[in-house]
Design a protein around this motif. Structure first.
Motif, short mmCIF file in Angstrom:
data_model
loop_
_atom_site.label_atom_id
_atom_site.label_comp_id
_atom_site.label_asym_id
_atom_site.label_seq_id
_atom_site.Cartn_x
_atom_site.Cartn_y
_atom_site.Cartn_z
N UNK A 37 0.83 -1.21 0.00
CA UNK A 37 0.00 0.00 0.00
C UNK A 37 0.87 1.26 0.00
N UNK A 38 1.93 1.26 0.79
CA UNK A 38 2.82 2.43 0.85
C UNK A 38 3.45 2.70 -0.51
N UNK A 40 2.14 1.93 -3.41
CA UNK A 40 1.09 2.46 -4.27
C UNK A 40 0.82 3.93 -3.98
N UNK A 41 0.78 4.29 -2.70
CA UNK A 41 0.56 5.69 -2.33
C UNK A 41 1.73 6.55 -2.80
N UNK A 42 2.95 6.07 -2.60
CA UNK A 42 4.14 6.83 -2.97
C UNK A 42 4.23 7.08 -4.48
N UNK A 43 3.76 6.13 -5.26
CA UNK A 43 3.83 6.29 -6.72
C UNK A 43 2.62 7.00 -7.29
N UNK A 44 1.65 7.33 -6.41
CA UNK A 44 0.46 8.04 -6.88
C UNK A 44 -0.49 7.16 -7.66
N UNK A 61 -4.99 5.15 -0.19
CA UNK A 61 -4.62 6.45 0.36
C UNK A 61 -3.93 6.28 1.72
N UNK A 62 -3.59 7.40 2.29
CA UNK A 62 -3.00 7.40 3.62
C UNK A 62 -3.95 6.82 4.66
N UNK A 67 -5.07 2.71 8.77
CA UNK A 67 -5.83 1.54 9.23
C UNK A 67 -4.89 0.37 9.47
N UNK A 68 -4.00 0.13 8.51
CA UNK A 68 -3.07 -0.98 8.66
C UNK A 68 -2.13 -0.77 9.83
#
Length: 84
Positions: A37-38, A40-44, A61-62, A67-68
């Motif tokens: 997830x991190x 995916x968020x970092x790459x937008x 998203x963040x 949640x995780x």
């Protein structure tokens, strides 16, 4: 696509049947899922999270990371304070 929900269900059952072992499995899975997830968020990425078998269109998203982190903290707490 079938393996992840099966792992999540097996982890839930293990948390009930063998709490400490279930918490260990939960920590391993949550670290792996949170890392993904991190990234995916970092790459937008606009990919939706299918977490917990959910079907939604909102991108990762963040909020998913938070949640995780909460779930990971709970699993670590179980390991730090095992049942007596």
């Amino acid at each position: 696509a079938v393996v992840v929900p099966a792992l999540e269900l097996a982890t839930a059952v293990l948390l009930i049947a063998a709490t400490v072992a279930g918490a260990v499995v939960a920590v391993v899975l949550l670290v792996a899922f949170t890392g993904l997830l991190a990234r995916l968020v970092a790459t937008g990425s606009s990919a939706p999270c299918r977490c917990f078998g959910g079907v939604r269109v909102r991108p990762v998203s963040g909020r998913d990371l938070a949640r995780n982190a909460l779930l990971l903290g709970l699993a670590v707490l179980v390991l730090a304070v095992p049942p007596t």
